[in-house]
Motif scaffolding. Structure first.
Motif, mmCIF file in Angstrom:
data_model
loop_
_atom_site.group_PDB
_atom_site.id
_atom_site.type_symbol
_atom_site.label_atom_id
_atom_site.label_comp_id
_atom_site.label_asym_id
_atom_site.label_seq_id
_atom_site.Cartn_x
_atom_site.Cartn_y
_atom_site.Cartn_z
ATOM 1 N N ASP A 38 0.856 -1.191 0.000
ATOM 2 C CA ASP A 38 0.000 0.000 0.000
ATOM 3 C C ASP A 38 0.885 1.232 0.000
ATOM 4 N N PHE A 86 -0.862 -2.301 -4.565
ATOM 5 C CA PHE A 86 -0.289 -3.267 -5.493
ATOM 6 C C PHE A 86 -0.463 -4.662 -4.914
ATOM 7 N N ILE A 97 0.892 -8.273 -5.437
ATOM 8 C CA ILE A 97 2.018 -8.912 -6.104
ATOM 9 C C ILE A 97 2.004 -10.391 -5.798
ATOM 10 N N GLU A 110 13.058 -8.363 -0.718
ATOM 11 C CA GLU A 110 13.148 -7.968 -2.123
ATOM 12 C C GLU A 110 11.982 -7.056 -2.501
ATOM 13 N N ILE A 111 10.783 -7.451 -2.067
ATOM 14 C CA ILE A 111 9.594 -6.639 -2.373
ATOM 15 C C ILE A 111 9.740 -5.265 -1.728
ATOM 16 N N ARG A 169 12.490 -3.695 -1.192
ATOM 17 C CA ARG A 169 13.432 -2.930 -1.999
ATOM 18 C C ARG A 169 12.749 -2.430 -3.280
ATOM 19 N N ALA A 170 11.922 -3.307 -3.877
ATOM 20 C CA ALA A 170 11.185 -2.910 -5.084
ATOM 21 C C ALA A 170 10.227 -1.757 -4.770
ATOM 22 N N THR A 174 12.056 1.534 -4.504
ATOM 23 C CA THR A 174 12.718 2.037 -5.709
ATOM 24 C C THR A 174 11.732 2.285 -6.847
ATOM 25 N N LEU A 175 10.681 1.468 -6.942
ATOM 26 C CA LEU A 175 9.796 1.565 -8.105
ATOM 27 C C LEU A 175 8.364 1.928 -7.747
ATOM 28 N N LEU A 176 7.818 1.279 -6.728
ATOM 29 C CA LEU A 176 6.383 1.437 -6.473
ATOM 30 C C LEU A 176 6.063 2.751 -5.765
#
Lengths: 87, 87
Positions: A9, A45, A47, A60-61, A63-64, A67-69
């Motif tokens: 979220d 999101f 996932i 990992e999520i 970190r994602a 950086t991205l979400l």
């Protein structure tokens, strides 16, 4: 092997103005919905992972997400594992 | 009188294509995040009420969600009371 679903979220930080949420709040008022003092709109999101939600996979999520979400300058995010957790 | 926060999550129905989620999934792959089989993106609304989350107030939010926040033809929504529930 259980397949995991992780939800991220993403919401604007409380100190950041949210014009989209304000617009929804105004529309609720015009439609006759009373008693709403604040609306804030964010992103969700869902996932799905190929494997279980091991601590490494969740890291990992995370970190994602940063950086991205989400944009960490103006947004906060929370991560929770909906199914397939493996600690 | 406790003030309630109600969260409405709006997601595209599973049978509806989600190009936004697909784009995020592709970007995750390009950034080197492995093991993600599916991403779906939706909206999250955090709604603060002037009073407690009585069953009537939650029913109002449900009506608001199906008329304004979500498009029931292509989207599903879930409502949960985060604080200030009063049953």
């Amino acid at each position: 092997m259980p397949v995991a679903r992780v939800v991220v979220d993403v919401m604007l930080k409380p100190e950041i103005l949210d014009p989209q949420g304000k617009a929804v709040q105004g529309a609720l008022g015009r439609l006759g919905f009373e008693g709403v003092t604040s609306v804030r709109q964010g992103k969700r999101f869902e996932i799905e992972l190929a494997g279980p939600a091991t601590p490494e996979a969740v890291a990992e999520i995370e970190r994602a997400a940063s950086t991205l979400l989400a944009n960490p300058v103006i947004e906060d995010f929370t991560i929770h594992v909906e199914s397939g957790a493996e600690v």
